[in-house]
Design a protein around this motif. Sequence first.
Motif, mmCIF file in Angstrom:
data_model
loop_
_atom_site.group_PDB
_atom_site.id
_atom_site.type_symbol
_atom_site.label_atom_id
_atom_site.label_comp_id
_atom_site.label_asym_id
_atom_site.label_seq_id
_atom_site.Cartn_x
_atom_site.Cartn_y
_atom_site.Cartn_z
ATOM 1 N N THR A 1 0.840 -1.204 0.000
ATOM 2 C CA THR A 1 0.000 0.000 0.000
ATOM 3 C C THR A 1 0.869 1.244 0.000
ATOM 4 N N CYS A 2 1.911 1.219 0.789
ATOM 5 C CA CYS A 2 2.848 2.347 0.846
ATOM 6 C C CYS A 2 3.503 2.567 -0.513
ATOM 7 N N ALA A 3 3.845 1.474 -1.205
ATOM 8 C CA ALA A 3 4.455 1.584 -2.532
ATOM 9 C C ALA A 3 3.477 2.203 -3.527
ATOM 10 N N ALA A 4 2.199 1.841 -3.435
ATOM 11 C CA ALA A 4 1.194 2.415 -4.334
ATOM 12 C C ALA A 4 1.082 3.923 -4.115
ATOM 13 N N VAL A 5 1.032 4.341 -2.859
ATOM 14 C CA VAL A 5 0.951 5.767 -2.543
ATOM 15 C C VAL A 5 2.211 6.486 -3.033
ATOM 16 N N ALA A 6 3.366 5.866 -2.827
ATOM 17 C CA ALA A 6 4.626 6.479 -3.246
ATOM 18 C C ALA A 6 4.673 6.660 -4.768
ATOM 19 N N LEU A 7 4.170 5.683 -5.509
ATOM 20 C CA LEU A 7 4.122 5.807 -6.971
ATOM 21 C C LEU A 7 3.293 7.011 -7.395
ATOM 22 N N LEU A 8 2.174 7.205 -6.726
ATOM 23 C CA LEU A 8 1.333 8.357 -7.039
ATOM 24 C C LEU A 8 2.051 9.658 -6.696
ATOM 25 N N ARG A 9 2.789 9.657 -5.606
ATOM 26 C CA ARG A 9 3.464 10.876 -5.170
ATOM 27 C C ARG A 9 4.599 11.271 -6.096
ATOM 28 N N VAL A 10 5.322 10.295 -6.654
ATOM 29 C CA VAL A 10 6.453 10.647 -7.510
ATOM 30 C C VAL A 10 6.017 10.975 -8.926
ATOM 31 N N GLY A 11 4.730 10.872 -9.208
ATOM 32 C CA GLY A 11 4.227 11.254 -10.523
ATOM 33 C C GLY A 11 4.259 10.165 -11.562
ATOM 34 N N ALA A 12 4.420 8.900 -11.144
ATOM 35 C CA ALA A 12 4.371 7.792 -12.099
ATOM 36 C C ALA A 12 2.956 7.670 -12.648
ATOM 37 N N PRO B 1 -0.618 6.693 -12.994
ATOM 38 C CA PRO B 1 -1.362 6.244 -11.814
ATOM 39 C C PRO B 1 -2.092 4.920 -11.955
ATOM 40 N N GLN B 2 -2.199 4.369 -13.171
ATOM 41 C CA GLN B 2 -3.092 3.232 -13.378
ATOM 42 C C GLN B 2 -2.739 2.024 -12.508
ATOM 43 N N GLU B 3 -1.447 1.675 -12.476
ATOM 44 C CA GLU B 3 -1.048 0.460 -11.763
ATOM 45 C C GLU B 3 -1.288 0.597 -10.260
ATOM 46 N N ALA B 4 -0.884 1.729 -9.688
ATOM 47 C CA ALA B 4 -1.088 1.947 -8.256
ATOM 48 C C ALA B 4 -2.572 2.048 -7.931
ATOM 49 N N ALA B 5 -3.325 2.766 -8.763
ATOM 50 C CA ALA B 5 -4.759 2.926 -8.517
ATOM 51 C C ALA B 5 -5.479 1.589 -8.607
ATOM 52 N N SER B 6 -5.062 0.740 -9.540
ATOM 53 C CA SER B 6 -5.695 -0.581 -9.669
ATOM 54 C C SER B 6 -5.455 -1.428 -8.424
ATOM 55 N N PHE B 7 -4.224 -1.356 -7.913
ATOM 56 C CA PHE B 7 -3.921 -2.091 -6.674
ATOM 57 C C PHE B 7 -4.825 -1.620 -5.541
ATOM 58 N N LEU B 8 -4.929 -0.306 -5.351
ATOM 59 C CA LEU B 8 -5.742 0.232 -4.269
ATOM 60 C C LEU B 8 -7.224 -0.096 -4.476
ATOM 61 N N TYR B 9 -7.670 -0.065 -5.723
ATOM 62 C CA TYR B 9 -9.067 -0.392 -6.025
ATOM 63 C C TYR B 9 -9.384 -1.824 -5.590
ATOM 64 N N ASP C 1 -10.187 9.169 -9.918
ATOM 65 C CA ASP C 1 -11.014 8.260 -10.720
ATOM 66 C C ASP C 1 -11.251 6.948 -9.992
ATOM 67 N N MET C 2 -10.195 6.438 -9.354
ATOM 68 C CA MET C 2 -10.329 5.187 -8.606
ATOM 69 C C MET C 2 -11.274 5.361 -7.422
ATOM 70 N N LEU C 3 -11.129 6.459 -6.702
ATOM 71 C CA LEU C 3 -11.988 6.695 -5.540
ATOM 72 C C LEU C 3 -13.445 6.853 -5.970
ATOM 73 N N GLU C 4 -13.669 7.504 -7.082
ATOM 74 C CA GLU C 4 -15.043 7.659 -7.567
ATOM 75 C C GLU C 4 -15.651 6.311 -7.929
ATOM 76 N N ALA C 5 -14.841 5.437 -8.526
ATOM 77 C CA ALA C 5 -15.332 4.094 -8.874
ATOM 78 C C ALA C 5 -15.686 3.309 -7.617
ATOM 79 N N VAL C 6 -14.833 3.401 -6.597
ATOM 80 C CA VAL C 6 -15.115 2.704 -5.333
ATOM 81 C C VAL C 6 -16.378 3.270 -4.684
#
Length: 345
Positions: free
Chosen positions: A266-277, A279-287, A319-324
């Motif tokens: 989870t921390c890695a997913a958040v970190a990916l979003l923070r560094v500007g990678a 977002p699809q892969e991290a958002a999919s994991f969190l979803y 987008d991920m949060l809206e889907a959830v």
Amino acid sequence: MPFLSASDARRVAQALEVLGEALCADDEVTREQAAGVLLGELAREGAVSQGPILQLLQLSWWPPPVKLAEPALGAVLTAVARLHAEAHEVDDAALLVANLYRAAPLPLRVLEESLGHERASVRKVAAGAVGRMGKGAVSLLPRLLPMLDDVEPVAGAALESLGALAPAAPEVALPALFDQVARAEGARQYLALTSLRSLLEEGRREDNPALDLTSLDVILSRLAEDTQVPIRLEAISLLGLGRLSSLTTVATLRRHLQDVSLDVATCAAVALLRVGAPPQEAASFLYRQLTSRDAPARTDAVLSVLEGLDGATLARMRDMLEAVAREVQGPVGDTVRTLLRHARR
């Protein structure tokens, strides 16, 4: 009270119980008299009850009256000089000294001199008290830095205080924290990591520019592979909080989306979003975690992480949060909808 110096442990305990009740009495004179007895015993040559007295004063004596603050400081430091630096009572003494400085305008000179005392126990108390005093002790921070190379009990206390004071003087604290992350080991390295991460997270919440952690890139990438989950967590968090958007950093974070620890993933997913990678892969994991109906504890753990994020990071997963929010009802859906209100485009 003669029982305080008795060889019978039961009598000493009884005396401390009576004095403890007196410390909490409604009558101010009674409280001061009890404190006077305890302080006198602390400073007495040959006293054997320093530990229990320090603990009692730290737990029950608040606020210390201004007129007793200076003699109390002297008595505490005298008592601590007779203790081993590893004794748990030394930690009580550090808390007590910080309380005394918060309650009265005591001279910082006494604390500064104690930082250079010949006894490690006194240096540890002084180093530990500095960080607990808040901004009033920031002027002692430069004096604290050399103590990071002191013997271990003292160095650990100095590092804790450095982390506590870092937000008040980041220009002084940051180079020292960088150095500790790079060369310390074990508990001290972990403490340096957590202190640095707390400082960066506070800066992010206040919309300060991200710090450049390029000098730590290699070290953090190595620590991200540590066998201990807490170390991996801190290293990956820092990879996301610093200006580290290199291909190596992104690859490290992507790999840890498959970490055996959900917290690390989870921390890695958040970190990916923070560094500007992307977002699809991290958002999919969190979803997947947030829509899982088989593991509510997992969902709660992910929500707990997301609730601590700033609006800019939440916006990258909008987008991920809206889907959830559309798919999940109940407390999880309610929390996600609250997060959406904080997400900033």
